[in-house]
Scaffold this motif. Structure first.
Motif, PDB file in Angstrom:
ATOM      1  N   GLY A 109       0.791  -1.224   0.000  1.00 24.06           N
ATOM      2  CA  GLY A 109       0.000   0.000   0.000  1.00 24.06           C
ATOM      3  C   GLY A 109       0.823   1.274   0.000  1.00 24.06           C
ATOM      4  N   THR A 110       2.058   1.207   0.475  1.00 20.17           N
ATOM      5  CA  THR A 110       2.911   2.404   0.549  1.00 20.17           C
ATOM      6  C   THR A 110       4.040   2.376  -0.472  1.00 20.17           C
ATOM      7  OG1 THR A 110       4.345   1.397   2.245  1.00 20.17           O
ATOM      8  CG2 THR A 110       2.428   2.645   3.025  1.00 20.17           C
ATOM      9  N   ALA A 111       4.004   1.421  -1.381  1.00 22.37           N
ATOM     10  CA  ALA A 111       5.112   1.239  -2.325  1.00 22.37           C
ATOM     11  C   ALA A 111       5.405   2.494  -3.142  1.00 22.37           C
ATOM     12  CB  ALA A 111       4.813   0.064  -3.250  1.00 22.37           C
ATOM     13  N   GLY A 112       4.371   3.252  -3.505  1.00 20.46           N
ATOM     14  CA  GLY A 112       4.580   4.441  -4.321  1.00 20.46           C
ATOM     15  C   GLY A 112       4.833   5.708  -3.544  1.00 20.46           C
ATOM     16  N   MET A 113       4.878   5.602  -2.224  1.00 16.99           N
ATOM     17  CA  MET A 113       5.051   6.792  -1.382  1.00 16.99           C
ATOM     18  C   MET A 113       6.540   7.000  -1.115  1.00 16.99           C
ATOM     19  SD  MET A 113       1.846   6.231   1.232  1.00 16.99           S
ATOM     20  CE  MET A 113       0.204   5.923   0.560  1.00 16.99           C
ATOM     21  N   THR A 114       7.187   7.691  -2.075  1.00 16.46           N
ATOM     22  CA  THR A 114       8.640   7.853  -2.014  1.00 16.46           C
ATOM     23  C   THR A 114       9.074   9.312  -2.051  1.00 16.46           C
ATOM     24  OG1 THR A 114       8.768   7.581  -4.418  1.00 16.46           O
ATOM     25  CG2 THR A 114       9.032   5.598  -3.079  1.00 16.46           C
ATOM     26  N   LEU A 196      -6.223  -4.522   3.120  1.00 10.59           N
ATOM     27  CA  LEU A 196      -5.389  -3.728   4.026  1.00 10.59           C
ATOM     28  C   LEU A 196      -4.432  -2.817   3.258  1.00 10.59           C
ATOM     29  CD1 LEU A 196      -4.567  -6.347   6.812  1.00 10.59           C
ATOM     30  CD2 LEU A 196      -6.071  -4.363   6.998  1.00 10.59           C
ATOM     31  N   ALA A 197      -3.958  -3.279   2.110  1.00 12.13           N
ATOM     32  CA  ALA A 197      -3.105  -2.421   1.271  1.00 12.13           C
ATOM     33  C   ALA A 197      -3.894  -1.195   0.821  1.00 12.13           C
ATOM     34  CB  ALA A 197      -2.595  -3.209   0.063  1.00 12.13           C
ATOM     35  N   GLY A 198      -5.158  -1.394   0.449  1.00 18.92           N
ATOM     36  CA  GLY A 198      -5.998  -0.274   0.052  1.00 18.92           C
ATOM     37  C   GLY A 198      -6.327   0.649   1.209  1.00 18.92           C
TER      38      GLY A 198
END
Length: 224
Positions: A109-114, A196-198
């Motif tokens: 869920g946070t993979a793109g939060m960079t 949960l990822a969403g």
């Protein structure tokens, strides 16, 4: 002109002038709201769009904690007592199994939060009550999941916001619907992990965070 007529004309002129001045002043005066002015200064509110600010985070790590004092139930009843009820993995350490689910989901869920402020998410599982075999293969039910999330600076370790308790309940299929979903690869584990990822994606990406709708076991089971 007689004196009393002159007085009447002057009186009406003054009254009309006063009304005209007041009307012009009130219509041309800028909209005034002390609370807004203190926040954004003097602006034409008709040309301003106010949007809630969403913090931008660079999630560098997620730390998941499943406290050992959470009680596990292996009872095969419709709604057993206990904090952890999980049958989506072979028999084993349920605390570790639940932790693995959360770690996978939070990472996805946070993979793109960079970009933005580097932060660490602290996730503490409060409840993970999925369906037993008896419930899953008959009436279905609710995967009752609750966790607490805290956001802290990856650089200083200081908390950046108040901890938030999130209810992430998900409808669990029952009977033939559960069997059909499983045949398509939509097991309890897959569905809960995706859900949960969403949830964490929405919680960190929307102004109001995640707010799950009330889930009912009576609602139509029309999709996986």
């Amino acid at each position: 002109m007689r004196p009393y007529k002159l007085i009447a004309v002057l009186t009406l002129s003054v009254f009309a002038a006063g009304c005209s001045t007041t009307d012009i002043a009130s219509r041309n005066a800028p909209f005034s709201n002390p609370a807004l002015e203190g926040a954004v200064g003097q602006k034409n509110l008709l040309d301003t769009t106010f949007e809630a600010a969403v913090p931008i985070y660079d999630v560098t790590d997620v730390v998941v904690n499943v406290p050992e004092n959470l009680i596990v139930s292996e009872a095969n009843s419709y709604y057993p007592s206990g904090d952890i009820v999980w049958r989506g993995d072979p028999a084993g350490n349920r605390h570790e199994q639940v932790k693995a689910i959360f770690e996978t989901a939070m990472a996805r869920g946070t993979a793109g939060m960079t970009e933005g402020t580097p932060v660490i998410l602290d996730i503490e599982v409060k409840r993970f009550h999925a369906l037993t075999e008896k419930t899953r293969y008959t009436i279905g039910g609710i995967h009752a999941i609750t966790f607490k999330m805290s956001v802290r600076s990856a650089e200083t370790g200081l908390m950046l916001s108040e901890p938030r308790v999130i209810k992430a309940n998900l409808k669990g299929f029952g009977g033939e619907r559960a069997i059909a979903a499983e045949r398509q690869g939509q097991t309890q584990k897959v569905r809960i992990t995706d859900h949960l990822a969403g949830v964490i994606f929405t919680e960190l990406g929307q102004p109001d965070g995640y707010s799950g709708q009330r889930v009912s076991v009576l609602a139509p089971q029309d999709n996986i």
